[in-house]
Motif scaffolding. Sequence first.
Motif, PDB file in Angstrom:
ATOM      1  N   LEU A 148       0.835  -1.202   0.000  1.00 31.47           N
ATOM      2  CA  LEU A 148       0.000   0.000   0.000  1.00 31.47           C
ATOM      3  C   LEU A 148       0.872   1.255   0.000  1.00 31.47           C
ATOM      4  CD1 LEU A 148      -2.820   1.241   0.120  1.00 31.47           C
ATOM      5  CD2 LEU A 148      -2.703   1.097   2.617  1.00 31.47           C
ATOM      6  N   LYS A 149       1.960   1.239   0.744  1.00 29.13           N
ATOM      7  CA  LYS A 149       2.879   2.376   0.764  1.00 29.13           C
ATOM      8  C   LYS A 149       3.477   2.611  -0.618  1.00 29.13           C
ATOM      9  CE  LYS A 149       4.310   2.131   5.624  1.00 29.13           C
ATOM     10  NZ  LYS A 149       5.454   1.875   6.548  1.00 29.13           N
ATOM     11  N   ALA A 150       3.777   1.536  -1.335  1.00 27.69           N
ATOM     12  CA  ALA A 150       4.328   1.663  -2.688  1.00 27.69           C
ATOM     13  C   ALA A 150       3.313   2.312  -3.628  1.00 27.69           C
ATOM     14  CB  ALA A 150       4.739   0.292  -3.219  1.00 27.69           C
ATOM     15  N   VAL A 151       2.052   1.884  -3.519  1.00 28.86           N
ATOM     16  CA  VAL A 151       0.988   2.460  -4.355  1.00 28.86           C
ATOM     17  C   VAL A 151       0.790   3.930  -4.029  1.00 28.86           C
ATOM     18  CG1 VAL A 151      -1.467   2.383  -4.898  1.00 28.86           C
ATOM     19  CG2 VAL A 151      -0.177   0.254  -4.669  1.00 28.86           C
ATOM     20  N   ILE A 152       0.791   4.249  -2.745  1.00 30.36           N
ATOM     21  CA  ILE A 152       0.611   5.636  -2.332  1.00 30.36           C
ATOM     22  C   ILE A 152       1.771   6.502  -2.827  1.00 30.36           C
ATOM     23  CG2 ILE A 152       0.560   7.182  -0.330  1.00 30.36           C
ATOM     24  CD1 ILE A 152      -1.013   5.007   1.144  1.00 30.36           C
ATOM     25  N   SER A 153       2.993   5.999  -2.755  1.00 26.89           N
ATOM     26  CA  SER A 153       4.144   6.748  -3.267  1.00 26.89           C
ATOM     27  C   SER A 153       4.005   6.999  -4.758  1.00 26.89           C
ATOM     28  CB  SER A 153       5.439   5.982  -2.984  1.00 26.89           C
ATOM     29  OG  SER A 153       5.688   5.883  -1.600  1.00 26.89           O
ATOM     30  N   HIS A 154       3.527   5.997  -5.470  1.00 30.77           N
ATOM     31  CA  HIS A 154       3.285   6.134  -6.912  1.00 30.77           C
ATOM     32  C   HIS A 154       2.291   7.258  -7.186  1.00 30.77           C
ATOM     33  CE1 HIS A 154       2.598   4.497 -11.067  1.00 30.77           C
ATOM     34  NE2 HIS A 154       1.429   5.091 -10.878  1.00 30.77           N
ATOM     35  N   GLU A 155       1.182   7.257  -6.461  1.00 30.24           N
ATOM     36  CA  GLU A 155       0.163   8.278  -6.663  1.00 30.24           C
ATOM     37  C   GLU A 155       0.605   9.650  -6.151  1.00 30.24           C
ATOM     38  OE1 GLU A 155      -2.460   7.861  -8.502  1.00 30.24           O
ATOM     39  OE2 GLU A 155      -1.964   5.752  -8.781  1.00 30.24           O
ATOM     40  N   MET A 156       1.447   9.675  -5.131  1.00 37.68           N
ATOM     41  CA  MET A 156       1.956  10.949  -4.625  1.00 37.68           C
ATOM     42  C   MET A 156       2.803  11.651  -5.693  1.00 37.68           C
ATOM     43  SD  MET A 156       0.841  11.799  -1.639  1.00 37.68           S
ATOM     44  CE  MET A 156       2.034  13.033  -1.122  1.00 37.68           C
ATOM     45  N   TYR A 157       3.518  10.864  -6.490  1.00 40.04           N
ATOM     46  CA  TYR A 157       4.276  11.461  -7.594  1.00 40.04           C
ATOM     47  C   TYR A 157       3.327  12.151  -8.563  1.00 40.04           C
ATOM     48  CZ  TYR A 157       7.183  12.045 -11.697  1.00 40.04           C
ATOM     49  OH  TYR A 157       7.843  12.597 -12.771  1.00 40.04           O
ATOM     50  N   HIS A 158       2.257  11.464  -8.932  1.00 42.01           N
ATOM     51  CA  HIS A 158       1.277  12.063  -9.837  1.00 42.01           C
ATOM     52  C   HIS A 158       0.687  13.338  -9.245  1.00 42.01           C
ATOM     53  CE1 HIS A 158       1.434   8.930 -12.765  1.00 42.01           C
ATOM     54  NE2 HIS A 158       0.901   7.999 -11.999  1.00 42.01           N
ATOM     55  N   ALA A 198       6.505   7.594 -12.088  1.00 41.87           N
ATOM     56  CA  ALA A 198       5.865   7.372 -10.790  1.00 41.87           C
ATOM     57  C   ALA A 198       6.342   6.070 -10.161  1.00 41.87           C
ATOM     58  CB  ALA A 198       4.346   7.357 -10.965  1.00 41.87           C
ATOM     59  N   ASP A 199       6.539   5.037 -10.974  1.00 41.17           N
ATOM     60  CA  ASP A 199       7.095   3.780 -10.460  1.00 41.17           C
ATOM     61  C   ASP A 199       8.521   3.984  -9.952  1.00 41.17           C
ATOM     62  OD1 ASP A 199       4.811   2.368 -11.003  1.00 41.17           O
ATOM     63  OD2 ASP A 199       5.517   1.554 -12.906  1.00 41.17           O
ATOM     64  N   GLU A 200       9.294   4.728 -10.701  1.00 38.71           N
ATOM     65  CA  GLU A 200      10.672   5.008 -10.304  1.00 38.71           C
ATOM     66  C   GLU A 200      10.721   5.720  -8.950  1.00 38.71           C
ATOM     67  OE1 GLU A 200      14.359   6.553 -12.870  1.00 38.71           O
ATOM     68  OE2 GLU A 200      12.943   8.148 -12.408  1.00 38.71           O
TER      69      GLU A 200
END
Length: 284
Positions: A148-158, A198-200
């Motif tokens: 979940l933290k990984a997904v949130i980090s991805h969306e935080m980039y966006h 965002a993945d990066e």
Amino acid sequence: MFKRQSSTMLIMSLIISGTIFLQMVLYFIAKVVGWNVRYNLVAACHSWMKAIGLSSLDYVLDVLVIYTLFFTLWKIASQFYHAVRMKKRFEQYRENRLTIDMDRTYGEGQDSFIVISHPTPLAITMGFIRPKIVLSTGLMNLLTEDELKAVISHEMYHKEHRDPLSIFLMALCSSIMWYIPILKWCNQKYRIVKELLADEYAIEKQQTSVNLGSALLKMLKVSKHEKMPFAYASFADTSVNYRIDYILNPLREIEWKLPVKMALVSFTIFSLICALFIYALMLA
């Protein structure tokens, strides 16, 4: 590498579309108020057509200008209508306690999240000026804490880069300027590059790609990936093959070859428009 590619595609698309669109707006205003626009490239088209005996095509050009302007207004109005409508639906399913917890934990106390009560795993970023991350309880139940933290980090980039706005602008440019095919290619690749960026960012945050990869695979297994009728950045419905390849090998650089034929056609069309504008200047 990815940042340079995304910036290049965005700037190029905006310059090409902006140049043509601005001239069309000036031409439309001139027609309505009777302003003499001698340095307008669409007015130059009229002069050029008359010079070679194709004055009957003036009407075709007028239709193209009117179509482009009204289609642009319709796309923008449609975007805002569907975005507002969907936001109201999200508010109906809003989980206030979970939303507050997410804002405190990941949003630094700011109003950055909307958590909705829904069984479908959902993680998107929506909004132009103040983007918000929408997460579903189905997503939170499906993933582990690290995933979940990984997904949130991805969306935080966006969210931090206001990607919903740039994604909409790219889509708008490619749709209204359909006669310049390179814009469609740029739009498609831009969305892929943004997801890879965002993945990066998420991988750098956790120093591993394991959680991001497992989260993506879980969502792909259970999600239906229905497209929403407004611009947004989603975690699991774009560029899946490229992203899996990148997650498996983050050090590998992904490059695309510019389609030469498409680029030449686009350059020829744009150059013709610019030449007509120069022709108008010479007549002044």
